[in-house]
Scaffold this motif. Structure first.
Motif, PDB file in Angstrom:
ATOM      1  N   ASN A 174       0.812  -1.234   0.000  1.00 60.35           N
ATOM      2  CA  ASN A 174       0.000   0.000   0.000  1.00 60.35           C
ATOM      3  C   ASN A 174       0.833   1.266   0.000  1.00 60.35           C
ATOM      4  N   SER A 175       2.110   1.156   0.351  1.00 60.17           N
ATOM      5  CA  SER A 175       2.930   2.358   0.507  1.00 60.17           C
ATOM      6  C   SER A 175       4.376   2.051   0.156  1.00 60.17           C
ATOM      7  N   GLY A 176       5.123   3.120  -0.073  1.00 57.71           N
ATOM      8  CA  GLY A 176       6.553   2.976  -0.363  1.00 57.71           C
ATOM      9  C   GLY A 176       7.297   2.363   0.811  1.00 57.71           C
ATOM     10  N   THR A 177       6.883   2.740   2.012  1.00 56.35           N
ATOM     11  CA  THR A 177       7.493   2.164   3.214  1.00 56.35           C
ATOM     12  C   THR A 177       7.403   0.643   3.189  1.00 56.35           C
ATOM     13  N   GLU A 178       6.196   0.163   2.970  1.00 56.51           N
ATOM     14  CA  GLU A 178       5.988  -1.295   2.959  1.00 56.51           C
ATOM     15  C   GLU A 178       6.737  -1.951   1.802  1.00 56.51           C
ATOM     16  N   ALA A 179       6.851  -1.241   0.684  1.00 59.42           N
ATOM     17  CA  ALA A 179       7.583  -1.798  -0.456  1.00 59.42           C
ATOM     18  C   ALA A 179       9.057  -1.977  -0.086  1.00 59.42           C
ATOM     19  N   ASN A 180       9.630  -0.949   0.562  1.00 52.37           N
ATOM     20  CA  ASN A 180      11.031  -1.064   0.974  1.00 52.37           C
ATOM     21  C   ASN A 180      11.207  -2.113   2.063  1.00 52.37           C
ATOM     22  N   GLU A 181      10.239  -2.181   2.965  1.00 48.69           N
ATOM     23  CA  GLU A 181      10.266  -3.202   4.022  1.00 48.69           C
ATOM     24  C   GLU A 181      10.314  -4.601   3.373  1.00 48.69           C
TER      25      GLU A 181
ATOM     26  N   SER B 215      19.419   9.907   2.717  1.00 47.44           N
ATOM     27  CA  SER B 215      18.338   9.165   2.060  1.00 47.44           C
ATOM     28  C   SER B 215      17.040   9.245   2.863  1.00 47.44           C
ATOM     29  N   TYR B 216      15.937   8.871   2.211  1.00 48.82           N
ATOM     30  CA  TYR B 216      14.670   8.623   2.912  1.00 48.82           C
ATOM     31  C   TYR B 216      14.000   7.413   2.278  1.00 48.82           C
ATOM     32  N   HIS B 217      13.622   6.436   3.100  1.00 47.11           N
ATOM     33  CA  HIS B 217      13.005   5.225   2.557  1.00 47.11           C
ATOM     34  C   HIS B 217      11.690   4.858   3.232  1.00 47.11           C
ATOM     35  N   GLY B 218      11.219   5.671   4.197  1.00 43.75           N
ATOM     36  CA  GLY B 218       9.920   5.369   4.792  1.00 43.75           C
ATOM     37  C   GLY B 218       9.932   5.400   6.298  1.00 43.75           C
ATOM     38  N   ARG B 219       8.779   4.990   6.891  1.00 41.06           N
ATOM     39  CA  ARG B 219       8.603   5.234   8.322  1.00 41.06           C
ATOM     40  C   ARG B 219       8.387   3.987   9.175  1.00 41.06           C
TER      41      ARG B 219
ATOM     42  N   ALA C 207      19.383   2.379  -2.431  1.00 42.30           N
ATOM     43  CA  ALA C 207      19.675   3.767  -2.805  1.00 42.30           C
ATOM     44  C   ALA C 207      18.567   4.340  -3.676  1.00 42.30           C
ATOM     45  N   GLU C 208      18.325   5.644  -3.520  1.00 40.71           N
ATOM     46  CA  GLU C 208      17.419   6.376  -4.422  1.00 40.71           C
ATOM     47  C   GLU C 208      18.261   6.957  -5.557  1.00 40.71           C
ATOM     48  N   PRO C 209      17.851   6.796  -6.797  1.00 45.37           N
ATOM     49  CA  PRO C 209      18.604   7.402  -7.896  1.00 45.37           C
ATOM     50  C   PRO C 209      18.683   8.929  -7.778  1.00 45.37           C
TER      51      PRO C 209
ATOM     52  N   GLY D 102      14.719  11.991  -2.824  1.00 45.16           N
ATOM     53  CA  GLY D 102      13.504  12.798  -2.806  1.00 45.16           C
ATOM     54  C   GLY D 102      13.479  13.778  -1.648  1.00 45.16           C
ATOM     55  N   VAL D 103      13.203  13.239  -0.459  1.00 46.84           N
ATOM     56  CA  VAL D 103      13.171  14.064   0.742  1.00 46.84           C
ATOM     57  C   VAL D 103      14.498  14.814   0.914  1.00 46.84           C
ATOM     58  N   GLY D 104      15.574  14.198   0.479  1.00 42.79           N
ATOM     59  CA  GLY D 104      16.917  14.777   0.622  1.00 42.79           C
ATOM     60  C   GLY D 104      17.159  16.009  -0.233  1.00 42.79           C
TER      61      GLY D 104
ATOM     62  N   ALA E 195      17.031  -0.553  -5.901  1.00 41.83           N
ATOM     63  CA  ALA E 195      16.772   0.824  -6.344  1.00 41.83           C
ATOM     64  C   ALA E 195      15.415   1.265  -5.801  1.00 41.83           C
ATOM     65  N   ASP E 196      15.407   2.305  -4.983  1.00 41.60           N
ATOM     66  CA  ASP E 196      14.153   2.870  -4.480  1.00 41.60           C
ATOM     67  C   ASP E 196      13.683   3.902  -5.505  1.00 41.60           C
ATOM     68  N   GLU E 197      12.702   3.474  -6.317  1.00 42.91           N
ATOM     69  CA  GLU E 197      12.202   4.320  -7.415  1.00 42.91           C
ATOM     70  C   GLU E 197      10.877   4.978  -7.037  1.00 42.91           C
ATOM     71  N   VAL E 198      10.637   5.120  -5.735  1.00 40.05           N
ATOM     72  CA  VAL E 198       9.354   5.660  -5.277  1.00 40.05           C
ATOM     73  C   VAL E 198       9.098   7.057  -5.861  1.00 40.05           C
ATOM     74  N   GLN E 199      10.138   7.863  -5.973  1.00 37.38           N
ATOM     75  CA  GLN E 199       9.953   9.197  -6.564  1.00 37.38           C
ATOM     76  C   GLN E 199      10.419   9.262  -8.011  1.00 37.38           C
ATOM     77  N   THR E 200      11.394   8.440  -8.371  1.00 38.41           N
ATOM     78  CA  THR E 200      12.064   8.607  -9.675  1.00 38.41           C
ATOM     79  C   THR E 200      11.484   7.754 -10.796  1.00 38.41           C
TER      80      THR E 200
ATOM     81  N   ALA F 179       6.038   3.274  -5.773  1.00 40.09           N
ATOM     82  CA  ALA F 179       4.863   3.710  -5.002  1.00 40.09           C
ATOM     83  C   ALA F 179       4.351   4.999  -5.637  1.00 40.09           C
ATOM     84  N   LYS F 180       3.881   5.894  -4.807  1.00 41.63           N
ATOM     85  CA  LYS F 180       3.450   7.242  -5.213  1.00 41.63           C
ATOM     86  C   LYS F 180       2.705   7.308  -6.543  1.00 41.63           C
ATOM     87  N   GLY F 181       3.392   7.664  -7.649  1.00 39.61           N
ATOM     88  CA  GLY F 181       2.728   8.029  -8.891  1.00 39.61           C
ATOM     89  C   GLY F 181       1.883   6.953  -9.539  1.00 39.61           C
TER      90      GLY F 181
HETATM   91  C1  LIG Z   1      12.175   7.580  -1.979  1.00 46.17           C
HETATM   92  C2  LIG Z   1      11.058   7.231  -1.037  1.00 46.17           C
HETATM   93  N1  LIG Z   1      10.976   5.988  -0.572  1.00 46.17           N
HETATM   94  C3  LIG Z   1       9.986   5.620   0.267  1.00 46.17           C
HETATM   95  C4  LIG Z   1       9.022   6.524   0.669  1.00 46.17           C
HETATM   96  C5  LIG Z   1       7.939   6.098   1.608  1.00 46.17           C
HETATM   97  O1  LIG Z   1       6.739   6.014   0.921  1.00 46.17           O
HETATM   98  P1  LIG Z   1       5.343   6.050   1.715  1.00 46.17           P
HETATM   99  O2  LIG Z   1       5.198   7.429   2.284  1.00 46.17           O
HETATM  100  O3  LIG Z   1       4.341   5.727   0.628  1.00 46.17           O
HETATM  101  O4  LIG Z   1       5.398   5.008   2.752  1.00 46.17           O
HETATM  102  C6  LIG Z   1       9.071   7.836   0.202  1.00 46.17           C
HETATM  103  C7  LIG Z   1       8.040   8.823   0.613  1.00 46.17           C
HETATM  104  O5  LIG Z   1       8.170  10.015   0.455  1.00 46.17           O
HETATM  105  C8  LIG Z   1      10.117   8.202  -0.679  1.00 46.17           C
HETATM  106  O6  LIG Z   1      10.216   9.452  -1.143  1.00 46.17           O
END
Ligand SMILES: Cc1ncc(COP(=O)(O)O)c(C=O)c1O
Length: 432
Positions: free
Chosen positions: A108-115, A136-140, A209-211, A214-216, A242-247, A272-274
């Motif tokens: 459902n979310s990028g966090t869970e995808a990275n998990e 980096s930022y990968h979720g919560r 790694a994020e290509p 995002g948050v950074g 590769a964390d492609e959540v934003q890219t 995730a996201k888009g």
């Molecule tokens: C690169 C990246 N990975 C993971 C996440 C986490 O995604 P979510 O907020 O859908 O859990 C984000 C959210 O901003 C993100 O930018």
């Protein structure tokens, strides 16, 4: 009305979930790239709810796909039953991922995808050692926070992983500043070898790694760095995530996935996201032998449900049919070139960076690389006053982030650019 809602929000929602703007706004309607707030003010949206409203608002093809699914009466079935929309979307994503013999797991979310990516990587390698990247930022969740290299987003020191930190590839300050492009890659590879030798027990599971971070603040390493890193990783079988959540999905204009700037194929890719254009849809793609490394039942109640995957299929079809990657390259260049020409020389602007429709402006105190978050906030509020929504971010909160819907028209790119330029010029004047 908005003031009342703000008071109610503050009374019942946690304060660590921040709101944008001195006077927060409620978005009550949207169409295309424009949104209207509860006071009736309309804005051009250059942030898309953090790069998530990827096609824009009220796209008929997506609305109709979701309505079609709703009309079947089946909003949810669980993954214990076949879900046609899910299978179809997995087939498309597997094909587009560039990963051979790919499997897709929806969340459902990028966090869970990275998990999920970290779960399969650590199981596959029988190691809980991970390489992550600073800034980096990968979720919560605990593991996703554990590989997040940004104090402002690290809400807990608890970590199920043992993490060693690589340099981010930032070139404005730090290790790579003042080096030429080839030297930058060499220095970052040297950093990787040193981290492996000094901070790990050798048998590392994966690098995540994020290509483009995002948050950074849309910091990104020199093109080709991931391939150079991967050569070192391959010596001992370390996986690359590769964390492609934003890219992902063509946002960078030059490629469909951010990782493709590096001439490398990841073992796992998270998205995730888009892809849901606002519907909760995310997941991980990986080589079968890696993604199958789950020795117990593991499922997500809502992940890849019939409604979100109906939306996902419609979003992806629209994106490909309209070649939005090419549009991101075209409209992104208008904004990036315009910004560089109009404000690139201002003393308070350290850098205009990014790719496609993922663009950032970093603010510093004149004559230095010392972050100036106050200047970024002035520009941010001035954009809103001018009728443009943008994002804010970066390790020091001194970066404006632009991630408009990929359907942005050239006229809208010019319109937003003009507001941005005025806002940045106004912000450059320090208030008395
Ligand atoms: C690169 C990246 N990975 C993971 C996440 C986490 O995604 P979510 O907020 O859908 O859990 C984000 C959210 O901003 C993100 O930018």
């Amino acid at each position: 009305m908005t003031t009342d809602l703000l008071a109610r929000h503050r009374a019942v929602l946690p304060s660590w979930m921040p709101l944008y703007y001195d006077e927060p706004i409620e978005l009550v309607s949207g169409s295309g790239r424009r949104v209207t707030d509860a006071r009736g003010r309309t804005y051009l949206d250059f942030f898309g709810g953090v790069l998530t409203t990827m096609l824009g608002y009220d796209i008929p093809e997506v609305r109709e796909a979701v309505e079609r699914q709703l009309r079947t009466g089946v909003v949810h079935s669980s993954t214990l039953y076949l879900i046609r929309q899910q299978v179809e979307l997995a087939e498309k994503i597997a094909r587009l991922s560039g990963i051979p013999d790919a499997r897709v797991f929806f969340t459902n979310s990028g966090t869970e995808a990275n998990e999920a990516a970290l779960l399969v990587a650590t199981n596959h390698r029988r190691s809980h050692q991970i390489l992550a990247v600073r800034n980096s930022y990968h979720g919560r969740s605990y593991a996703a926070m554990g590989v997040t290299g940004n104090r402002g987003w690290s809400a807990s020191p608890l970590n199920p992983l043992q993490v060693a930190w690589l340099h981010s590839g930032e070139r404005l300050r730090g290790l790579l500043a003042r080096l030429g492009p080839d030297e930058q890659v060499d220095a970052a590879v040297e950093d990787l070898r040193e981290v492996l030798a000094t901070q790990t027990a050798g048998d590392v599971a994966a690098l995540i790694a994020e290509p483009i971070q995002g948050v950074g603040g849309f910091v990104h390493p020199p093109d080709g760095l991931f391939a150079a890193w991967k050569k070192v990783l391959d010596e001992t079988g370390i996986l690359f995530i590769a964390d492609e959540v934003q890219t992902g999905w063509g946002r960078t204009g030059e490629h469909f996935w951010g990782y493709q700037a590096h001439d490398v194929t990841p073992d796992l890719l998270t998205f995730a996201k888009g892809i849901g254009n606002g519907f909760a849809l995310a997941g991980v793609v990986g080589r079968a032998e890696v993604l199958e490394s789950v020795p117990a039942i593991s499922f997500s109640t809502f992940g890849g449900n019939p409604v979100s995957t109906a939306a996902g299929n419609a979003v992806l079809d629209y994106l490909l049919d309209h070649d939005l990657q090419a549009n991101a390259a075209r409209t992104g260049a208008i904004i990036a070139d315009g910004l560089r020409a109009a404000v690139g020389d201002l003393d308070c602007v350290a850098e205009v960076r990014g790719k496609g429709l993922m663009l950032a402006v970093e603010f510093v105190h004149p004559g230095s690389t010392e972050p100036d978050p106050a200047c970024a906030v002035r520009a941010f509020e001035a954009c809103k006053a001018g009728g443009l929504l943008v994002g804010k971010g970066g390790l020091h909160g001194n970066v404006l982030r632009m991630g408009p819907p990929l359907t942005l028209t050239e006229d809208e790119a010019r319109e937003g650019l003009a507001i941005l330029v005025d806002a940045i010029r106004a912000a450059a004047v320090v208030p008395a």
